[in-house]
Scaffold this active site. Structure first.
Site, short mmCIF file in Angstrom:
data_model
loop_
_atom_site.label_atom_id
_atom_site.label_comp_id
_atom_site.label_asym_id
_atom_site.label_seq_id
_atom_site.Cartn_x
_atom_site.Cartn_y
_atom_site.Cartn_z
N SER A 200 0.83 -1.20 0.00
CA SER A 200 0.00 0.00 0.00
C SER A 200 0.87 1.25 0.00
CB SER A 200 -0.97 -0.05 1.19
OG SER A 200 -2.04 0.84 1.00
N ASP A 306 -8.47 -5.79 -6.03
CA ASP A 306 -8.18 -4.72 -5.06
C ASP A 306 -8.96 -3.47 -5.47
OD1 ASP A 306 -7.11 -2.79 -3.38
OD2 ASP A 306 -5.05 -3.50 -3.60
N HIS A 337 -7.14 -6.15 -1.25
CA HIS A 337 -5.95 -5.45 -0.76
C HIS A 337 -5.28 -6.29 0.33
CE1 HIS A 337 -3.76 -1.67 -0.77
NE2 HIS A 337 -3.85 -1.57 0.54
#
Length: 655
Positions: A200, A306, A337
């Site tokens: 991320s 995601d 994610h």
């Protein structure tokens, strides 16, 4: 991942005497070469590793207190190599999450002893790699945890936080033993060879630092990472979230930054207007434009479902790196994610180990000759590709056409000579509603389906949908999605845990201490049975049809042409299933609605889907044997004159 092993075939006449003679004739250099290591081993003490912190001068004064900002870098490294006069490479994770939010599936934060020394470094990297001869460095981004400065969400301060540490590791920057003191410290224990990793925001920083071309950064492993911050907040002008980067900065910043960084947060707010216009703020946070500067190899990892850091980020970054000859490797999962440690743990640790051994230690372990791509085709069922997208993938044009019932059209190789389709934006509905009613006319969508496929059809890479559309109001948003219509069992990416279930028992990956355990909760795939799968998406604001720099009001009744970028994917539509294209307005929970509720009319003769088909037009012809031959593959057209090709989310990006 398969490991290619080299075998030596001895002739039947070879004897022990011949082998002995051969060994005797080898030069010392050749003997050493034959004994070259292929794998780092856990031969160093984790319990007695050196644990220290330094504060590296970034040369910036973002908090405007009159002194340059220092970023904190916590280090765990084996003690033995330095005593033996040997230097070690570095694995670095630069993050804003080390105190506010935590890292990994168990939200681990950094912990310290009474003297401020690092006790727990989140995740398994230090537990596993320090005994194998690596140093692990956790960097607090500027404005977070123990670092000075301000969070600027992907801008100069973010990237300089990590770049300055790499410069220090290579003798080009100054570090201090304390946050405010004057005693300097040098990184005499490292050879400067650094690999960055992170999920991320952490992986985003790896992308951003690589795009500076900094020397000493040998590889990056970005996991579900942003490549252009505009594309995190907007999709071609359509807002993806209510908030902006100023709110995100406020979420992760330290108490000191909260007190001193109001001016930076204002700059973030002013530079990211809710209109979706491209501004200089976004240009400064677009790493794709600087892909030519990347010196590091890239091992990219992404969940194809995601919906936080969407796969558009991966697709445009990957393609840009390919154009500039960057060495690459990729894993694509069915998850949302999620870190690969939590969906394919054993294979991930082994592959990451081999990757770092090859890239940072120079071991010839064959990973550079292994398939480039690992792709999760079904839950826990993986396939490989020698290249990604595979050789023979060609952009192929498919055409929507009117069907026997209004609102349910066909999708095939033959262009529609005439015909229209009309739908009305309904923000109460989204892609799952549309996909569930593909064979039924509904007023909120236009759906187009192939006949049942005679053969599997694989799409691999990024596509585009071009529409010619006439709105009835001054504002309008558009969505295009690809659907595999047919039964399947998939990872339940729409669940809160995005395709995994966390179990109660643990497995251990490295050495532990009382304050830093190498044992983590195991996981398993969480699956669901479906009748359809949405596997690629794209959104846009029609008011940005001419330029991302400035959206304009639409003229009701006037026709506009706009091309929507579809997110990268790798999906096989099986024989017997149908491939479908849906074009609609607001995609509920994924883009914000426009200020009006337009009805939009598509000119089907000027609407196309250009999709990355493995095998190109012949593959489509064979999958749809009753159709006319597909239009030949053609080079992807550039953007209309005056349009900046987009480079490519607020909940906070999940750690």
């Amino acid at each position: 991942m398969p490991i290619r092993t080299r075998f030596t075939i001895w002739r039947t006449l070879a004897t022990a005497a011949v082998a002995t003679l051969t060994a005797a004739l080898l030069t010392p250099a050749a003997a050493v070469a034959q004994a070259a290591p292929r794998e780092s081993r856990p031969v160093y003490s984790y319990a007695h590793a050196v644990r220290e912190s330094v504060w590296v001068d970034t040369g910036l004064d973002e908090d405007r207190d009159g002194r340059t900002d220092r970023v904190a870098a916590d280090i765990v490294r084996p003690a033995e190599p330095a005593r033996q006069g040997r230097r070690v490479p570095v694995i670095m994770d630069a993050s804003p999450y080390y105190s506010c939010c935590g890292r990994g599936n168990e939200s681990q934060v950094k912990t310290y002893d009474a003297h401020g020394r690092i006790v727990q470094m989140p995740l398994f990297y230090d537990n596993y790699f320090v005994p194998r001869g690596y140093a692990v460095v956790g960097v607090d981004l500027a404005g977070t945890n123990r670092s000075d400065g301000c969070v600027d969400v992907g801008g100069r301060s973010d990237t300089r936080s990590a770049k300055a540490v790499i410069d220090w590791l290579n003798g080009r920057a100054t570090a201090y033993t304390t946050r405010t003191g004057r005693k300097t410290v040098r990184a005499t224990w490292t050879n400067g060879r650094t690999g960055m990793i992170g999920k991320s925001w952490d992986g985003t920083i790896a992308n951003g630092v690589a795009a500076t071309g900094v020397r000493g950064l040998k590889t990056i492993v970005p996991i579900s990472a942003i490549s252009s911050w505009y594309d995190y907040y907007f999709a071609q002008g359509a807002a993806l979230y209510d908030g902006g980067p100023d709110e995100l900065a406020g979420y992760v910043q330290s108490d000191a930054a909260q007190a001193h960084c109001a001016a930076v947060r204002k700059e973030l707010a002013d530079g990211s207007p809710p209109s979706g216009d491209w501004t200089p703020l976004w240009t400064a946070r677009d790493y794709v434009k600087d892909a030519a500067k990347v010196r590091a190899s890239v091992f990219a990892v992404q969940g194809m479902q995601d919906l936080n850091v969407r796969t558009k980020h991966l697709g445009q970054w990957w393609d840009a790196l390919a154009r500039h000859g960057v060495r690459r490797k990729i894993w694509l999962s069915q998850t949302g994610h999620v870190d690969p440690f939590d969906y394919r743990r054993g294979a991930w640790v082994d592959t990451l180990h081999r990757w770092f051994d090859h890239e940072l230690l120079g071991y010839d372990n064959g990973i550079d000759r292994a398939p480039m791509a690992d792709i999760e085709r079904h839950p826990d069922h993986w396939v490989t590709s020698r290249a990604w997208p595979p050789h023979g993938t060609r952009t192929t044009t498919l055409h929507p056409a009117p069907g026997s019932r209004p609102g349910v059209g066909t999708l095939g190789a033959r262009p529609a000579a005439t015909g229209t389709a009309t739908f009305t934006d309904d923000p109460r509905h989204g892609e799952t509603d549309w996909a569930a009613h593909l064979t039924t006319p509904t007023p909120d969508k236009a759906g187009f389906l192939t006949a049942p496929l005679a053969r599997d059809l694989r799409l691999s890479g990024s596509g585009r949908v071009t529409v010619r559309v006439t709105p009835t109001t001054a504002t309008a948003h558009l969505t295009a999605v690809l659907v595999d219509l047919g039964p399947d069992t998939i990872r339940d990416y729409a669940d809160a845990d995005e395709g995994i279930t966390t179990l109660t028992h643990r497995s251990c990956w490295g050495a532990s201490t009382a304050g830093d355990s190498a044992c983590f909760k195991d996981t398993e795939a969480k699956t669901t049975a479906v009748d359809y799968t949405v596997f690629s998406r794209g959104w846009a604001d029609l008011g940005h049809h001419a330029s991302l720099s400035k959206g304009v009001p639409l003229t009701p009744g006037r026709a506009y042409t706009m091309t929507l970028d579809l997110a990268a994917t790798d999906h096989v539509v099986p024989r017997g299933h149908r491939l479908a294209l849906v074009i609609a307005g607001t995609d509920r929970n994924l883009i914000d609605p426009p200020s009006t509720r337009p009805t939009l009319t598509l000119d089907l003769s000027r609407t196309t889907a250009r999709l990355p088909l493995v095998g190109g037009a012949p593959a489509l012809t064979h999958a749809l044997p009753a159709t006319a031959p597909a239009a030949p593959a053609a080079p992807e057209p550039g953007p209309p004159t005056g349009v900046r090709a987009p480079r490519g989310a607020q909940t906070v990006p999940a750690p």
